[in-house]
Scaffold this active site. Structure first.
Site, mmCIF file in Angstrom:
data_model
loop_
_atom_site.group_PDB
_atom_site.id
_atom_site.type_symbol
_atom_site.label_atom_id
_atom_site.label_comp_id
_atom_site.label_asym_id
_atom_site.label_seq_id
_atom_site.Cartn_x
_atom_site.Cartn_y
_atom_site.Cartn_z
ATOM 1 N N ARG A 111 -15.889 -10.677 -2.734
ATOM 2 C CA ARG A 111 -14.802 -9.725 -3.015
ATOM 3 C C ARG A 111 -15.275 -8.538 -3.847
ATOM 4 O O ARG A 111 -14.510 -8.006 -4.655
ATOM 5 C CB ARG A 111 -13.638 -10.418 -3.744
ATOM 6 N N ARG B 75 -9.640 -4.990 -5.795
ATOM 7 C CA ARG B 75 -8.696 -4.310 -6.681
ATOM 8 C C ARG B 75 -9.183 -4.078 -8.106
ATOM 9 O O ARG B 75 -8.595 -3.296 -8.828
ATOM 10 C CB ARG B 75 -7.371 -5.093 -6.702
ATOM 11 N N ARG C 10 -7.257 2.289 -0.881
ATOM 12 C CA ARG C 10 -6.215 1.427 -0.319
ATOM 13 C C ARG C 10 -4.889 2.187 -0.272
ATOM 14 O O ARG C 10 -4.134 2.082 0.692
ATOM 15 C CB ARG C 10 -6.092 0.184 -1.191
ATOM 16 N N ASP D 97 -10.823 -9.224 6.759
ATOM 17 C CA ASP D 97 -10.217 -10.436 6.202
ATOM 18 C C ASP D 97 -10.321 -11.565 7.216
ATOM 19 O O ASP D 97 -10.305 -11.323 8.425
ATOM 20 C CB ASP D 97 -8.744 -10.206 5.831
ATOM 21 N N TYR E 134 -3.918 -21.703 7.134
ATOM 22 C CA TYR E 134 -2.997 -20.566 7.008
ATOM 23 C C TYR E 134 -2.087 -20.458 8.236
ATOM 24 O O TYR E 134 -0.906 -20.134 8.128
ATOM 25 C CB TYR E 134 -3.770 -19.258 6.810
HETATM 26 O O1 CP3 Z 1 -15.716 -10.068 -0.121
HETATM 27 C C1 CP3 Z 1 -15.429 -8.911 0.227
HETATM 28 O O2 CP3 Z 1 -15.439 -7.949 -0.558
HETATM 29 C C2 CP3 Z 1 -15.166 -8.651 1.694
HETATM 30 C C3 CP3 Z 1 -13.827 -8.658 2.136
HETATM 31 C C4 CP3 Z 1 -13.015 -9.942 2.125
HETATM 32 C C5 CP3 Z 1 -11.631 -9.964 1.848
HETATM 33 N N1 CP3 Z 1 -11.162 -11.215 2.078
HETATM 34 C C6 CP3 Z 1 -10.845 -8.796 1.411
HETATM 35 C C7 CP3 Z 1 -9.523 -9.007 0.812
HETATM 36 C C8 CP3 Z 1 -13.393 -11.254 2.463
HETATM 37 C C9 CP3 Z 1 -14.761 -11.807 2.767
HETATM 38 C C10 CP3 Z 1 -12.196 -12.040 2.441
HETATM 39 C C11 CP3 Z 1 -12.163 -13.464 2.786
HETATM 40 C C12 CP3 Z 1 -10.913 -14.209 2.655
HETATM 41 N N2 CP3 Z 1 -9.647 -13.796 2.893
HETATM 42 C C13 CP3 Z 1 -10.867 -15.587 2.346
HETATM 43 C C14 CP3 Z 1 -12.060 -16.489 2.132
HETATM 44 C C15 CP3 Z 1 -12.659 -16.323 0.798
HETATM 45 C C16 CP3 Z 1 -11.819 -16.786 -0.351
HETATM 46 O O3 CP3 Z 1 -11.386 -15.921 -1.119
HETATM 47 O O4 CP3 Z 1 -11.602 -17.995 -0.475
HETATM 48 C C17 CP3 Z 1 -9.518 -15.962 2.333
HETATM 49 C C18 CP3 Z 1 -8.984 -17.352 2.023
HETATM 50 C C19 CP3 Z 1 -8.752 -14.823 2.700
HETATM 51 C C20 CP3 Z 1 -7.280 -14.748 2.880
HETATM 52 C C21 CP3 Z 1 -6.655 -13.795 1.959
HETATM 53 N N3 CP3 Z 1 -6.831 -12.429 1.996
HETATM 54 C C22 CP3 Z 1 -5.787 -14.090 0.895
HETATM 55 C C23 CP3 Z 1 -5.343 -15.492 0.482
HETATM 56 C C24 CP3 Z 1 -5.441 -12.880 0.291
HETATM 57 C C25 CP3 Z 1 -4.431 -12.649 -0.803
HETATM 58 C C26 CP3 Z 1 -4.953 -13.005 -2.126
HETATM 59 C C27 CP3 Z 1 -5.354 -11.768 -2.865
HETATM 60 O O5 CP3 Z 1 -6.464 -11.763 -3.418
HETATM 61 O O6 CP3 Z 1 -4.526 -10.844 -2.897
HETATM 62 C C28 CP3 Z 1 -6.149 -11.846 0.974
HETATM 63 C C29 CP3 Z 1 -6.111 -10.418 0.681
HETATM 64 C C30 CP3 Z 1 -7.415 -9.705 0.478
HETATM 65 N N4 CP3 Z 1 -8.533 -9.852 1.238
HETATM 66 C C31 CP3 Z 1 -7.676 -8.705 -0.509
HETATM 67 C C32 CP3 Z 1 -8.996 -8.262 -0.299
HETATM 68 C C33 CP3 Z 1 -9.731 -7.188 -1.040
HETATM 69 C C34 CP3 Z 1 -6.680 -8.188 -1.522
HETATM 70 C C35 CP3 Z 1 -5.730 -7.321 -0.777
HETATM 71 C C36 CP3 Z 1 -5.280 -6.070 -1.489
HETATM 72 O O7 CP3 Z 1 -6.039 -5.094 -1.585
HETATM 73 O O8 CP3 Z 1 -4.123 -6.103 -1.908
#
Ligand code: CP3
Length: 344
Positions: A25, A29, A38, A75, A152
């Site tokens: 990540r 944010r 964003r 994602d 999910y």
């Molecule tokens: O790592 C990186 O920088 C690359 C991008 C990336 C994102 N999600 C961007 C993201 C990667 C590799 C993921 C993987 C992901 N997504 C996983 C597996 C890794 C882990 O964290 O366990 C999972 C379970 C998801 C599903 C997901 N996406 C959830 C549960 C959420 C909401 C939780 C949160 O942090 O808000 C997301 C949203 C998400 N994916 C964000 C980002 C940067 C935040 C969204 C935003 O900008 O509001």
């Protein structure tokens, strides 16, 4: 040719004097420049599907910190969306999806070749990045592992114990297995297309592998990873694969050998000393600093980073967090982590 990308050298089994470093990540944010882009995109999914902006946020942490790898901005839930599930994000809460709870829901999903229609912009993002990254930076593509993505899709949201997915696998194994097979096949095609678009490494995120115990772990975490990695290796033998069966505990032991992964990513519930002895003896490992240090910083961050580097110093290692960095993290602590890893 001498390989100049340190991540690829570590993945090939080389023991480097300083481990390469990147962060789960890393585009997110906690970075003001991410929040600005964003905003420009409007919402998270539009950001994922706008190649110029997705490439821009992928590059932001590379410019700011000089990480050794860039991870594609996308994602894991784009795959269910590409298969026809509805997907949206509720601010402050997380993802929501239409649910798969029986045969009829499965029948409404699309077929594997259809996914590229939706996922085209992701491949476009990778193509842009291949031309923009510094020559020493490795480009990592990724997908969710079938079990994690299925949790999910079945619940329609994130769940603390993956209860609905466990219920379906026990009460309606035919539907559950069909969903797992669909996701396994889709993941192979998705990651292959990412490699063809320029990903030099791919990572499989099984964030909820830890809730699978005993035979269920072998059946729903290990076996799908093996199927996916075997298929990818047949098509793209030179592309390394990182597997992340998060919170696998004892099941980390032998996971790389059993699945064909080139590297196992470790969460921070296992100690680096234990993992060096039991997991790293089979090859490269990645991890495993607790993400909380990116919030709290200070001497504890320095001490822990040094301890991890030292514990893994006798084998191939890629420094990373044990899970994603959180929005409340301080970018100055990220810099401190990098300086500690690189400067000793
Ligand atoms: O790592 C990186 O920088 C690359 C991008 C990336 C994102 N999600 C961007 C993201 C990667 C590799 C993921 C993987 C992901 N997504 C996983 C597996 C890794 C882990 O964290 O366990 C999972 C379970 C998801 C599903 C997901 N996406 C959830 C549960 C959420 C909401 C939780 C949160 O942090 O808000 C997301 C949203 C998400 N994916 C964000 C980002 C940067 C935040 C969204 C935003 O900008 O509001």
């Amino acid at each position: 040719m001498v390989e100049t990308k340190t991540i690829l050298r570590a993945l090939a089994g080389e023991v480097l004097p300083t481990p390469p470093v990147w962060m789960m990540r890393q585009a997110g944010r906690y970075l003001p420049e991410y929040r600005a882009t964003r905003e420009k995109a409007g919402d998270f999914l539009s950001l994922c599907y706008t190649p110029d902006l997705a490439a821009e946020v992928t590059l932001q942490p590379i410019r700011r910190f000089g990480f050794d790898a860039a991870i594609l901005f996308a994602d894991i839930l784009l795959v269910p969306q590409a298969l026809g599930a509805d997907l949206w994000f509720v601010t402050g809460e997380g993802p929501r999806l239409s649910t798969v709870t029986g045969k009829a829901d499965l029948a409404r999903l699309k077929t594997v070749p259809d996914i590229h229609e939706t996922l085209g912009p992701v491949y476009e993002t990778l193509k842009i990045l291949t031309g923009e990254l510094p020559k020493e930076t490795t480009l990592i593509g990724f997908a969710g592992a079938p079990w994690t993505v299925a949790t999910y899709m079945i619940a329609g949201r994130g769940t603390p114990d993956q209860g609905p997915a466990h219920k379906l696998r026990m009460e309606d194994p035919a539907t559950f297995d069909a969903l797992m097979d669909l996701l396994t096949a889709a993941t192979i095609e998705y990651l292959s297309a990412q490699i063809e678009a320029g990903a030099e490494v791919v990572k499989l995120f099984d964030s909820w592998a830890g809730s699978l115990k005993g035979d269920a772990f072998d059946k729903y975490a290990l076996a799908p990873a093996r199927t996916i990695i075997t298929a990818l290796k047949a098509r793209h033998p030179a592309i390394p694969v990182i597997a992340f069966p998060r919170e696998a505990g004892q099941n980390y032991i032998g996971f790389a050998k059993a699945t064909g992964a080139d590297c196992v990513a470790l969460d921070n519930s296992v100690s680096a000393e234990w993992a060096a002895e039991n997991v790293q003896r089979d090859g490269c490992v990645q991890g495993n600093l607790a993400p909380g240090h990116m919030v709290t910083g200070g001497q504890a961050l320095i001490d822990e980073s040094r301890r991890i580097v030292k514990a893994f110093s006798k084998g191939p290692h890629i420094f990373n967090l044990g899970h994603g960095i959180t929005p409340d993290a301080d970018p100055a602590n990220v810099q401190l982590m990098i300086d500690t890893v690189r400067g000793g």
